[in-house]
Design an enzyme around this catalytic site. Structure first.
Site, PDB file in Angstrom:
ATOM      1  N   ASP A   1      -5.142   5.007  15.197  1.00 18.32           N
ATOM      2  CA  ASP A   1      -5.197   4.599  13.789  1.00 18.32           C
ATOM      3  C   ASP A   1      -4.694   3.158  13.714  1.00 18.32           C
ATOM      4  O   ASP A   1      -3.568   2.863  14.097  1.00 18.32           O
ATOM      5  CB  ASP A   1      -4.311   5.538  12.959  1.00 18.32           C
TER       6      ASP A   1
ATOM      7  N   SER B   1      -3.934   9.065   3.746  1.00 17.47           N
ATOM      8  CA  SER B   1      -3.126   7.843   3.774  1.00 17.47           C
ATOM      9  C   SER B   1      -2.168   7.781   2.581  1.00 17.47           C
ATOM     10  O   SER B   1      -1.307   8.649   2.435  1.00 17.47           O
ATOM     11  CB  SER B   1      -4.061   6.631   3.816  1.00 17.47           C
ATOM     12  N   MET B   2      -2.307   6.795   1.678  1.00 18.32           N
ATOM     13  CA  MET B   2      -1.474   6.753   0.483  1.00 18.32           C
ATOM     14  C   MET B   2      -1.665   8.007  -0.358  1.00 18.32           C
ATOM     15  O   MET B   2      -0.732   8.456  -1.039  1.00 18.32           O
ATOM     16  CB  MET B   2      -1.794   5.513  -0.355  1.00 18.32           C
TER      17      MET B   2
ATOM     18  N   PHE C   1      -5.086   3.926  -0.569  1.00 18.09           N
ATOM     19  CA  PHE C   1      -4.833   2.608  -1.147  1.00 18.09           C
ATOM     20  C   PHE C   1      -6.044   1.690  -0.972  1.00 18.09           C
ATOM     21  O   PHE C   1      -6.601   1.593   0.123  1.00 18.09           O
ATOM     22  CB  PHE C   1      -3.612   1.998  -0.463  1.00 18.09           C
TER      23      PHE C   1
ATOM     24  N   HIS D   1      -8.567   5.659  11.127  1.00 23.63           N
ATOM     25  CA  HIS D   1      -7.777   5.955   9.930  1.00 23.63           C
ATOM     26  C   HIS D   1      -8.535   6.767   8.875  1.00 23.63           C
ATOM     27  O   HIS D   1      -8.024   7.756   8.357  1.00 23.63           O
ATOM     28  CB  HIS D   1      -7.266   4.649   9.314  1.00 23.63           C
TER      29      HIS D   1
END
Length: 237
Positions: A176, A75-76, A7, A206
């Site tokens: 993270d 992530s996303m 994202f 992250h």
């Protein structure tokens, strides 16, 4: 390998991973998701359905090459890959997830649909890296409307994790500041994949694909893919 960025980011965060897999002999497709790679105002007008639609198009492009297809996401990107496995698991040979997001443990997150009208954007979330000399390319700010849409993606994806049965390789940073490592535990507990392998990344934050443990991800995902392909060949033989 179909690689999906996170994202507010773009495929630059996937490039070193993709180049490693290319050098290992894999074809790699890493699409730019709608709204990303531009201003936060442009991203604010995009939705999770558009992001997912682009990933599905890229899956079709990959399948057209006539080889088994894996999907990997950060992530996303991991959220979207999980949704892909729920909807089209039969088209995938396996998933590689790096700090996948499936829920938000920040208490104010549920206010996003309302806040978008009074606070269109908040500070950027990018570049959560332990490496001091590396920056992630992201939008200058985080659009609240797009974040609210991301939360809706989680809302439809998390309840259907049991539909994920493909082999799974998960890499999770020990520290993270964007996505709680508990997200990976929720994914592991929710899927019905018989083959699930997890690795903790001790030195990365992250954006682990650009951080100290990146080579662990790259080598581990190549090994995972080779092993799954070898299994498939042995079944056919």
């Amino acid at each position: 390998m179909l690689l999906c960025h996170g994202f507010t980011s773009d495929p630059a965060s996937m490039r070193p991973w993709g180049e490693h897999l290319r050098d290992a002999g894999f074809n790699v497709i890493a699409p730019l998701l709608p709204g990303h790679g531009q201003t936060w105002q442009v991203l604010a007008k995009s939705t999770w359905q558009e992001w997912y639609g682009r990933l599905e198009e890229a899956l079709d492009e990959a399948l057209a090459l006539g080889r088994p297809v894996f999907a990997g996401g950060l992530s996303m990107g991991g959220s979207l890959c999980l949704r892909l496995a729920e909807q089209r698991g039969g088209d995938l040979a396996g998933l590689v997830l790096v700090n996948p997001a499936i829920f938000d443990d920040k208490p104010q997150g549920f206010l996003a649909p309302v806040l978008r009208y009074v606070m269109p954007s908040v500070a950027a979330i990018g570049s959560d890296l332990n490496k001091p000399d590396v920056r992630e390319k992201t939008t200058a700010r985080t659009p609240v409307a797009a974040y609210a849409s991301l939360r809706r993606l989680w809302k439809v994806t998390r309840p259907e994790l049991a539909r994920v049965t493909v082999p799974l390789r998960i890499f999770t940073s020990a520290q993270d500041h964007v996505v709680s490592p508990r997200n990976s535990a929720v994914v592991r507990a929710g899927v019905r994949s018989k083959d699930v392998e997890s690795t903790v990344l001790p030195r990365s934050y992250h954006v682990a694909t650009l951080d100290y443990d990146a080579e662990t991800i790259f080598a581990g995902s190549a090994e995972f893919m080779e092993r799954q392909l070898a299994k498939a060949r042995s079944v056919h033989d």
